[in-house]
Write a protein that holds these residues in place. Structure first.
Motif, PDB file in Angstrom:
ATOM      1  N   ASP A  13      -1.375 -24.133 -25.962  1.00  0.00           N
ATOM      2  CA  ASP A  13      -0.951 -22.742 -25.979  1.00  0.00           C
ATOM      3  C   ASP A  13       0.557 -22.597 -26.077  1.00  0.00           C
ATOM      4  O   ASP A  13       1.065 -21.544 -26.474  1.00  0.00           O
ATOM      5  N   GLU A  14       1.309 -23.631 -25.718  1.00  0.00           N
ATOM      6  CA  GLU A  14       2.766 -23.587 -25.824  1.00  0.00           C
ATOM      7  C   GLU A  14       3.259 -24.171 -27.142  1.00  0.00           C
ATOM      8  O   GLU A  14       4.341 -23.822 -27.616  1.00  0.00           O
ATOM      9  N   LEU A  15       2.459 -25.051 -27.755  1.00  0.00           N
ATOM     10  CA  LEU A  15       2.883 -25.732 -28.970  1.00  0.00           C
ATOM     11  C   LEU A  15       3.166 -24.747 -30.096  1.00  0.00           C
ATOM     12  O   LEU A  15       4.077 -24.947 -30.896  1.00  0.00           O
ATOM     13  N   ALA A  16       2.374 -23.663 -30.165  1.00  0.00           N
ATOM     14  CA  ALA A  16       2.546 -22.696 -31.251  1.00  0.00           C
ATOM     15  C   ALA A  16       3.795 -21.837 -31.073  1.00  0.00           C
ATOM     16  O   ALA A  16       4.215 -21.155 -32.012  1.00  0.00           O
ATOM     17  N   ARG A  17       4.426 -21.858 -29.879  1.00  0.00           N
ATOM     18  CA  ARG A  17       5.553 -20.956 -29.626  1.00  0.00           C
ATOM     19  C   ARG A  17       6.869 -21.680 -29.394  1.00  0.00           C
ATOM     20  O   ARG A  17       7.883 -21.033 -29.136  1.00  0.00           O
TER      21      ARG A  17
END
Length: 838
Positions: free
Chosen positions: A778-782
């Motif tokens: 969920d953090e990789l995309a941001r």
């Protein structure tokens, strides 16, 4: 009528035996004459006894002659019988009533009967021709007494039909008139002739269909002969075209004459086959496109030196090719200029063809760039890979075609909406092969529909699309009528908790006085712009907001339309700018200090070098001074060596040089870059970034970059890369420090950091990989978003990766991507184009 009954087509394979028969008759006549002479002699003996002796001798002589003649007759009869019996042709004798008097073996064999059976049968029993044919033969015998080699069709004993050459004659044997007949079987010859005729017809038909003209050219005598479809191809009769080679050259198109004659003469001189394409003038003046195939044959005892060739009319093929080319040009014009995108893709997800309109839709310069850049459709033009997979499943159900509205993404990542019409094609084995279809950009239409929807729904779209919080509340009731999602996110309440409540009930203001002041301003001005105030979220968190509101009328009710902007990021940016300014000032001070430090460092290093030289026992000046003071330099050197003085001096020099390098790197990193592209060694830049990162440590947290296991996997064959060296160094430094800090925070055992450089087609690639905790999905995309950080407040600004992404993608037109496996590390990949102008 007796003649009529005796005539027949005797059998298969008959030949005329009349000469042998006449010889036999002559033999019988001679014997009769000799017998008459003997009777005369006997009569004379009776009348003249005195000459008996003489007559006896004459008689004996005559008898001997008779014996000789009888012997010759028997030999002749045996030869005749042998010839008669062994003749390959059918021979038969018939009485005038049709009864067989004799037949040879060929006749008996053909009819499958014995000689005895033949003598009991008549012509009527073995008749093999029809009545009309029999009547014709009878008439010829009655009129002429014989006929020969008359071709006729017969029926064989097995029912098969054959052909013979039939001959018959009236002959007299022992005073009895008979019919001698012979027959020669020509069935095989007839069939061969018919076969040749059929093949000739096929050949003529093929020649006419293929429009083939054949020629033979007698080189020595300059004689040109034609056959085949000359009349169909050029309109000339082959007889009209007879003559020399000039007949051919006069028909050549003026533009083709020199080339065609040169090729023909070359083939003659080199004795080889040749193929020529040219045009020949027809009789009506038009020209035919032809292919000519020729072969030179050398002179032989039976034939002169000649050329055999074939000329094929390919005018129709040429017209077809031209029409096909025109059709292709029309299709290509439509394909290239169509206002909608046209494509063909493979089933596994690669572009096979696309028109320029589609390339422009997707943000590419042209078709070639689109086809070479998009390697996978799922990730190249679809924001969500499952979109294409869903479409393929629908096509398997309806391969004839589907129509869908789909969101695509352009080269720069921006979305656009289009209607796709696609059909699925299959290969010969029935497996899905490729997709054909069109894409129509409906972004403008959707925008118009969106504007219409916005007009109809009034402020509903503004609520949803605005990044600022928007709230509507009645001026008289002061209760909230509607809010947008940004307002919900800003204050932390659900939509249901907000509607129908007042801001006082929700506790959004510090004091009621602030709220009352706002209402006073609304009543006085009906508009408030950029009013800064402090509000509270549901959690009690204090937020600084900028409020703008206006009094509007909705359905006859005065309503306050308020826009609230969150100033926390702006405030953070202001703090960041202040911090950046401080860093710039600190950088300037550091640069000045570095210059000042360099001076004493230079003196230290130079002093160590001079001290080492003045202690060298082999330098002449040192020897001279030591002799003057009665000093043993070698003993002094031994003393200094034993006391580690030289080692201390070397340590001082190494430390000074290392400090100078550190200062040099700091100066290089702190200088403002002019962003000049130059050819750089990426491996050297990576090593330099690692060296700078090696100075990063924190005593409080026991963090030291130098404790990492650094693995360098540099490609020695990687060429120089056009880039701004300091910016790439900044990116690598940021990535390796982030990795090191993440592993330190997670307490990774045996932390390792790997730097790779390599070439992938036209790209230079740098990989930074660690074995740390990884990055959650969920953090990789941001992670490349500005101000997004996973570090604690005060430890990071959230700008490092976003700045790095900007440097790589915008400044260098490259790619920066990240991948991770939680608990097993993360990897960042930098791709820089090798073809970028330096």
């Amino acid at each position: 009528m007796n003649v009529m009954n005796a005539v027949f087509p005797s059998a298969l394979h008959f030949d005329a035996g009349l000469p042998a028969f006449l010889a036999l008759l002559l033999s019988f006549g001679t014997i009769s004459l000799l017998l008459g002479a003997l009777l005369i002699v006997l009569a004379r003996l009776r009348s003249n006894r005195s000459s008996l002796e003489t007559r006896i001798r004459e008689l004996r002589s005559a008898y001997e002659k008779i014996e000789t003649l009888s012997h010759e007759r028997r030999e002749f009869e045996e030869k005749f019988q042998a010839i008669f019996d062994n003749s390959p042709y059918s021979i038969a004798f018939n009485a005038l009533d049709g009864t067989y008097l004799g037949a040879n073996k060929a006749f008996l064999s053909r009819w499958g009967i014995s000689r005895e059976e033949a003598l009991t049968r008549s012509v009527q029993d073995l008749a093999a021709v029809d009545n009309d044919e029999r009547l014709r033969f009878i008439q010829m015998l009655e009129r002429d007494g014989s006929f020969s080699n008359m071709e006729t069709k017969i029926s064989r004993p097995d029912g098969a039909v054959g052909y013979v050459l039939f001959s018959a004659s009236l002959v007299s044997i022992g005073g009895l008139t008979s019919i001698l007949s012979t027959a020669v079987d020509v069935t095989s010859l007839k069939e061969a002739e018919q076969s040749v005729k059929r093949w000739r017809q096929k050949f003529d038909l093929t020649t006419a269909a293929a429009k083939l003209t054949f020629y033979e050219y007698d080189v020595d005598n300059d004689v040109l002969s034609w056959s085949g479809s000359m009349l169909d191809v050029l309109g000339y009769n082959p007889q009209e075209m007879r003559g020399g080679l000039d007949v051919w050259t006069e028909l050549l198109h003026p533009e083709d004459a020199d080339r065609a004659t040169a090729l023909f003469e070359e083939a003659l001189s080199q004795k080889k086959r040749y193929i020529i394409e040219y045009r020949l003038r027809r009789k009506d003046g038009s020209y035919a496109d032809v292919f000519e195939y020729g072969q030179l044959f050398a002179r032989t005892p039976d034939s002169p030196k000649r050329v055999l060739g074939i000329i094929q009319d390919v005018s129709e093929t040429k017209r077809t090719e031209k029409a096909l080319m025109q059709s292709e040009e029309k299709y290509r014009a439509i394909f290239n200029n169509a206002p909608i995108g046209i494509f063909r893709t493979s089933y596994d997800g690669r572009f096979l063809e696309a028109n320029p309109t589609l390339a422009r839709m997707l943000g590419y310069r042209d078709r070639d760039e689109l086809l070479s850049s998009v390697e996978s459709l799922e990730t190249g033009i679809y924001p969500h890979p499952h979109t294409r997979r869903d479409m393929l499943e629908a096509l398997l159900v309806s391969p004839g075609g589907i129509r869908r509205e789909i969101e695509f993404k352009r080269k720069d990542g921006s979305p656009f909406y289009a209607v796709i019409n696609a059909s699925l094609q299959f290969d010969d084995s029935g497996r899905p092969a490729y997709l054909d279809g069109t894409i129509e950009d409906i972004t403008t239409r959707r925008a118009a529909e969106e504007r219409l929807r916005q007009s109809e729904e009034k402020f509903a779209s503004i609520f949803r699309l605005s990044p600022d919080g928007i709230v509507l509340f009645g001026l008289d009731t002061q209760r909230i009528q509607d809010v947008n999602d940004a307002f919900v996110d800003l204050f932390g309440f659900s939509r249901e908790e907000l509607l129908g409540k007042t801001t006082i009930e929700l506790g959004m203001y510090q004091t009621p006085a602030v709220r009352e002041r706002l209402y006073e301003l609304i009543h006085a001005k009906e508009t408030i712009r950029d009013y800064e105030l402090t509000a509270y979220r549901k959690s009690g968190e204090e937020i600084v907001c900028l409020l703008s509101c206006q009094l509007i009328d909705i359905n006859g009710h005065p309503t306050v339309f308020a826009v609230i902007r969150d100033l926390r990021e702006m405030k953070r940016m202001q703090q960041l700018m202040i911090q950046t300014e401080k860093m710039q000032s600190l950088g300037g001070l550091a640069a000045g200090m570095a210059h000042e430090i360099n001076n004493p460092l230079g003196i230290i290093v130079q002093g160590v070098q001079n001290t080492t030289r003045r202690l060298d026992p082999f330098l002449e000046p040192n020897i001279e001074v030591a002799r003057r003071h009665e000093l043993d330099l070698h003993r002094l050197a031994m003393f200094l060596e034993e006391r580690n003085i030289f080692r201390y001096l070397k340590g001082i020099r190494d430390a000074g040089e290392r400090a100078a390098d550190i200062v040099s790197n700091m100066l290089s990193f702190s200088r403002n870059s002019e962003r000049t592209f130059s050819s750089n060694d990426l491996s050297a830049i990576a090593s330099k970034a690692l060296e700078l990162a090696g100075k990063d440590f924190d005593l409080k947290k026991h963090y030291d970059f130098r404790r990492l296991n650094i693995v360098r996997e540099y490609d020695p064959a990687l060429p120089l890369v056009p880039c701004v060296g300091t910016e790439i160094e900044q990116v690598i430094l940021n990535l390796v420090r982030n990795a090191a800090q993440a592993m330190a925070r997670a307490g990774t055992e045996s932390p390792a950091l790997t730097l790779r450089t390599k070439r992938m087609q036209d790209w230079a690639v740098i990989e930074v990989e660690d074995n740390g905790p990884g990055i959650p999905k969920d953090e990789l995309a941001r992670i490349f978003e500005p101000f997004y950080t996973t570090k604690k407040i005060g430890e990071g600004t959230g700008l490092g990766l976003s700045v790095s992404y900007f440097i790589i993608t915008n400044n260098h037109h490259g790619h920066l991507s990240a991948s991770s496996r939680e608990g097993r590390g993360a990897k960042f990949v930098i791709s820089l184009p090798l073809g970028q102008d330096a």
